[in-house]
Design a protein around this motif. Sequence first.
Motif, PDB file in Angstrom:
ATOM      1  N   ILE A  24      -9.984  18.204   5.552  1.00  0.00           N
ATOM      2  CA  ILE A  24      -9.565  17.622   4.096  1.00  0.00           C
ATOM      3  C   ILE A  24      -8.829  16.488   4.187  1.00  0.00           C
ATOM      4  O   ILE A  24      -7.470  16.501   4.915  1.00  0.00           O
ATOM      5  N   THR A  25      -8.818  15.236   3.449  1.00  0.00           N
ATOM      6  CA  THR A  25      -8.097  14.292   3.937  1.00  0.00           C
ATOM      7  C   THR A  25      -7.560  13.671   2.495  1.00  0.00           C
ATOM      8  O   THR A  25      -8.233  13.581   1.460  1.00  0.00           O
ATOM      9  N   VAL A  26      -6.070  13.265   2.542  1.00  0.00           N
ATOM     10  CA  VAL A  26      -5.534  12.700   1.198  1.00  0.00           C
ATOM     11  C   VAL A  26      -5.001  11.387   1.489  1.00  0.00           C
ATOM     12  O   VAL A  26      -4.287  11.257   2.173  1.00  0.00           O
ATOM     13  N   PHE A  27      -5.236  10.396   0.419  1.00  0.00           N
ATOM     14  CA  PHE A  27      -4.511   9.030   0.587  1.00  0.00           C
ATOM     15  C   PHE A  27      -3.715   9.224  -0.617  1.00  0.00           C
ATOM     16  O   PHE A  27      -3.895   9.046  -1.821  1.00  0.00           O
ATOM     17  N   ASP A  28      -2.348   9.193  -0.283  1.00  0.00           N
ATOM     18  CA  ASP A  28      -1.611   9.056  -1.271  1.00  0.00           C
ATOM     19  C   ASP A  28      -0.905   7.759  -1.655  1.00  0.00           C
ATOM     20  O   ASP A  28      -0.248   6.906  -0.902  1.00  0.00           O
ATOM     21  N   MET A  29      -1.464   7.179  -2.739  1.00  0.00           N
ATOM     22  CA  MET A  29      -1.404   5.801  -3.062  1.00  0.00           C
ATOM     23  C   MET A  29      -0.009   5.512  -3.993  1.00  0.00           C
ATOM     24  O   MET A  29      -0.071   5.908  -5.017  1.00  0.00           O
ATOM     25  N   THR A  30       0.962   4.851  -3.422  1.00  0.00           N
ATOM     26  CA  THR A  30       1.987   4.634  -4.515  1.00  0.00           C
ATOM     27  C   THR A  30       2.305   3.047  -4.672  1.00  0.00           C
ATOM     28  O   THR A  30       3.050   2.553  -5.656  1.00  0.00           O
ATOM     29  N   GLY A  31       1.674   2.190  -4.063  1.00  0.00           N
ATOM     30  CA  GLY A  31       1.494   0.852  -4.391  1.00  0.00           C
ATOM     31  C   GLY A  31       2.556   0.039  -3.650  1.00  0.00           C
ATOM     32  O   GLY A  31       3.826   0.425  -3.712  1.00  0.00           O
ATOM     33  N   LEU A  32       1.938  -0.994  -2.397  1.00  0.00           N
ATOM     34  CA  LEU A  32       3.140  -1.748  -1.939  1.00  0.00           C
ATOM     35  C   LEU A  32       3.359  -2.871  -2.595  1.00  0.00           C
ATOM     36  O   LEU A  32       2.481  -3.673  -3.227  1.00  0.00           O
ATOM     37  N   ALA A  33       4.538  -3.455  -2.772  1.00  0.00           N
ATOM     38  CA  ALA A  33       4.990  -4.753  -3.189  1.00  0.00           C
ATOM     39  C   ALA A  33       4.157  -5.795  -2.309  1.00  0.00           C
ATOM     40  O   ALA A  33       3.784  -6.895  -3.148  1.00  0.00           O
ATOM     41  N   LEU A  34       3.932  -5.583  -1.312  1.00  0.00           N
ATOM     42  CA  LEU A  34       3.009  -6.522  -0.195  1.00  0.00           C
ATOM     43  C   LEU A  34       1.821  -6.839  -0.845  1.00  0.00           C
ATOM     44  O   LEU A  34       0.991  -7.837  -0.873  1.00  0.00           O
ATOM     45  N   GLN A  35       1.188  -5.873  -1.631  1.00  0.00           N
ATOM     46  CA  GLN A  35      -0.019  -5.837  -2.104  1.00  0.00           C
ATOM     47  C   GLN A  35       0.023  -6.728  -3.515  1.00  0.00           C
ATOM     48  O   GLN A  35      -0.819  -7.919  -3.553  1.00  0.00           O
ATOM     49  N   ASP A  36       0.958  -6.708  -4.394  1.00  0.00           N
ATOM     50  CA  ASP A  36       1.159  -7.601  -5.222  1.00  0.00           C
ATOM     51  C   ASP A  36       1.571  -9.265  -5.076  1.00  0.00           C
ATOM     52  O   ASP A  36       0.830 -10.054  -5.550  1.00  0.00           O
ATOM     53  N   LEU A  37       2.186  -9.311  -3.817  1.00  0.00           N
ATOM     54  CA  LEU A  37       2.590 -10.689  -3.251  1.00  0.00           C
ATOM     55  C   LEU A  37       1.400 -11.247  -2.678  1.00  0.00           C
ATOM     56  O   LEU A  37       1.072 -12.701  -2.966  1.00  0.00           O
ATOM     57  N   THR A  38       0.487 -10.788  -1.925  1.00  0.00           N
ATOM     58  CA  THR A  38      -0.679 -11.392  -1.204  1.00  0.00           C
ATOM     59  C   THR A  38      -1.741 -11.641  -2.128  1.00  0.00           C
ATOM     60  O   THR A  38      -2.107 -12.656  -2.379  1.00  0.00           O
ATOM     61  N   VAL A  39      -1.934 -10.911  -3.425  1.00  0.00           N
ATOM     62  CA  VAL A  39      -2.818 -11.276  -4.329  1.00  0.00           C
ATOM     63  C   VAL A  39      -2.254 -12.332  -5.232  1.00  0.00           C
ATOM     64  O   VAL A  39      -2.770 -13.157  -6.013  1.00  0.00           O
ATOM     65  N   ALA A  40      -0.877 -12.345  -5.608  1.00  0.00           N
ATOM     66  CA  ALA A  40      -0.268 -13.288  -6.268  1.00  0.00           C
ATOM     67  C   ALA A  40      -0.284 -14.837  -5.701  1.00  0.00           C
ATOM     68  O   ALA A  40      -0.596 -15.857  -6.204  1.00  0.00           O
ATOM     69  N   ARG A  41      -0.021 -14.708  -4.074  1.00  0.00           N
ATOM     70  CA  ARG A  41      -0.550 -16.027  -3.589  1.00  0.00           C
ATOM     71  C   ARG A  41      -1.891 -16.350  -3.955  1.00  0.00           C
ATOM     72  O   ARG A  41      -2.139 -17.525  -3.732  1.00  0.00           O
TER      73      ARG A  41
END
Length: 323
Positions: A287-304
């Motif tokens: 059983i696997t769990v991906f606990d997703m809290t969101g990285l600032a880097l995700q926002d920055l690479t998409v914003a760029r």
Amino acid sequence: MPSDARLLLLDKNQVEALLRHDDVLEAVREAFVLHSQGEGRVFPLVREPLTTGGVFGIKSGDVQTQGLLGFKAAGFWPGNRGLGGEPHQATIMLIDPATGRPVCVIDGNAVTTMRTGAAGGLGLAHLARPDSTRLCVFGTGVQARVQLSFALRILPALQQVRYVTANGEPDAAFEQAFAQRCHISHATDRNAAVSDSDVVITATPGGGALFDPEAVQPGTHLNCVGADTRGKRELPHGLLGRVRLFVDDGAQARQIGETQWAPDTPCIELGDLLTGKASANRAPADITVFDMTGLALQDLTVARLLHERARTGSVGSSIAWPW
């Protein structure tokens, strides 16, 4: 001092027109890799309740080798529903690291939605069983929709989708949005829906456990989206002790994610899977769990990505911003 400096503004409609699923997926993948390699930094998180009933947060970071610096000011204002608006609100600012001057201000709602969906997609690609055919999603809001959309892209064997609503009633608009891509139906028994699924996605406001721990069967993968603040949870007590836990950022997950409820649980960061620092080695019964809290880097690479695309296409409003 420069008197001809400009600031680029990208509003909601412009951002939505510039976003592309595949491009966002690659930008988010890059963010995970940068994080794993230590090239991208994530600064201490701000996440605080307000007397207005909202929650306000700041996620910030940089990639020094790329001259990328910025932050996202975001949060959750439940009262917006009564105004006919979206409770989640976000604004992203890119900053010139050499001068500290703002370069671009971006409406961050669509960015947050799609980069979170892309992160969930990457989690499924590396953690869910490739032969998964049945999925259960909790929630029918903006985030539930984007998570399901990426899931159907990433896992082509998916055929059957069951969804659970907070009020126990079917959501015709949600069903219609996916009727051409899968067999979708409303589930009234949440435990039975979880037990009968290969993949479970939880995309709710995180108000409490959504199902009983015994409902989760061997081989299930869970993407957990809703726990992003102290006190929030979607998973039942005791489940993390049975799973192999994966997170976007260990410290942040222990602070505001599902992992806050079992902070000593061993975990692996998804970026380390992408760079080869770690391996999932998933057994069929895991059983696997991906606990997703969101990285600032995700926002920055998409914003760029958006900033570059807007400049190339002369999109947005450029206003004078003299020193």
